[in-house]
Design a protein around this motif. Sequence first.
Motif, short mmCIF file in Angstrom:
data_model
loop_
_atom_site.label_atom_id
_atom_site.label_comp_id
_atom_site.label_asym_id
_atom_site.label_seq_id
_atom_site.Cartn_x
_atom_site.Cartn_y
_atom_site.Cartn_z
N PHE A 1 0.83 -1.20 0.00
CA PHE A 1 0.00 0.00 0.00
C PHE A 1 0.87 1.25 0.00
O PHE A 1 0.66 2.16 -0.81
CB PHE A 1 -0.92 -0.01 1.22
CG PHE A 1 -1.69 1.27 1.39
CD1 PHE A 1 -2.78 1.54 0.60
CD2 PHE A 1 -1.31 2.20 2.35
CE1 PHE A 1 -3.50 2.72 0.76
CE2 PHE A 1 -2.01 3.37 2.52
CZ PHE A 1 -3.10 3.63 1.72
N TYR A 2 1.84 1.32 0.91
CA TYR A 2 2.67 2.52 1.00
C TYR A 2 3.59 2.67 -0.22
O TYR A 2 3.88 3.77 -0.66
CB TYR A 2 3.47 2.54 2.30
CG TYR A 2 2.59 2.86 3.48
CD1 TYR A 2 2.00 4.12 3.59
CD2 TYR A 2 2.31 1.92 4.46
CE1 TYR A 2 1.16 4.44 4.65
CE2 TYR A 2 1.49 2.23 5.53
CZ TYR A 2 0.92 3.48 5.61
OH TYR A 2 0.09 3.80 6.66
N LEU A 3 4.04 1.55 -0.78
CA LEU A 3 4.84 1.61 -2.00
C LEU A 3 3.99 2.16 -3.14
O LEU A 3 4.46 3.02 -3.91
CB LEU A 3 5.38 0.23 -2.36
CG LEU A 3 6.23 0.16 -3.62
CD1 LEU A 3 7.53 0.95 -3.42
CD2 LEU A 3 6.52 -1.27 -3.97
N ALA B 1 3.57 5.89 -2.69
CA ALA B 1 4.80 6.64 -3.01
C ALA B 1 5.02 6.68 -4.52
O ALA B 1 5.41 7.72 -5.07
CB ALA B 1 5.99 6.00 -2.32
N MET B 2 4.77 5.58 -5.21
CA MET B 2 4.98 5.54 -6.65
C MET B 2 3.97 6.43 -7.37
O MET B 2 4.30 7.07 -8.36
CB MET B 2 4.87 4.11 -7.17
CG MET B 2 5.96 3.19 -6.67
SD MET B 2 7.57 3.66 -7.25
CE MET B 2 7.47 3.07 -8.91
N SER B 3 2.74 6.48 -6.90
CA SER B 3 1.74 7.29 -7.58
C SER B 3 2.02 8.78 -7.39
O SER B 3 1.71 9.58 -8.24
CB SER B 3 0.34 6.94 -7.10
OG SER B 3 0.17 7.29 -5.75
N ARG C 1 3.15 11.01 -11.04
CA ARG C 1 2.28 12.05 -11.60
C ARG C 1 3.11 13.19 -12.16
O ARG C 1 3.85 13.84 -11.42
CB ARG C 1 1.37 12.59 -10.51
CG ARG C 1 0.01 11.99 -10.57
CD ARG C 1 -0.91 12.63 -9.58
NE ARG C 1 -1.16 11.61 -8.57
CZ ARG C 1 -1.34 11.84 -7.30
NH1 ARG C 1 -1.31 13.04 -6.83
NH2 ARG C 1 -1.55 10.85 -6.48
N PRO C 2 3.04 13.45 -13.45
CA PRO C 2 3.82 14.57 -13.99
C PRO C 2 3.21 15.91 -13.62
O PRO C 2 2.00 16.02 -13.42
CB PRO C 2 3.74 14.35 -15.51
CG PRO C 2 2.48 13.58 -15.70
CD PRO C 2 2.30 12.73 -14.46
#
Length: 67
Positions: free
Chosen positions: A35-37, A40-42, A46-47
């Motif tokens: 969940f936390y990964l 963090a990735m999202s 996001r540009p």
Amino acid sequence: MSTSRRAGRNSFIELLQCFNVAAICALAVWHAYAFYLHQAMSRVARPAEIEFLPLPAHQQTNPRIIT
């Protein structure tokens, strides 16, 4: 059933219950990590919004050929 078999069976069931608790804890840790990964990735993926605006004619750098 004899007493020694019953004791062996009870200890096996207790061992199995401990394994179940450990498996549930490991699964909870894995889901928290995932969940936390994902969070963090999202945020990183996001540009930023970039708006391209044309320059006014007097600020353009390429010379125009007038014939």
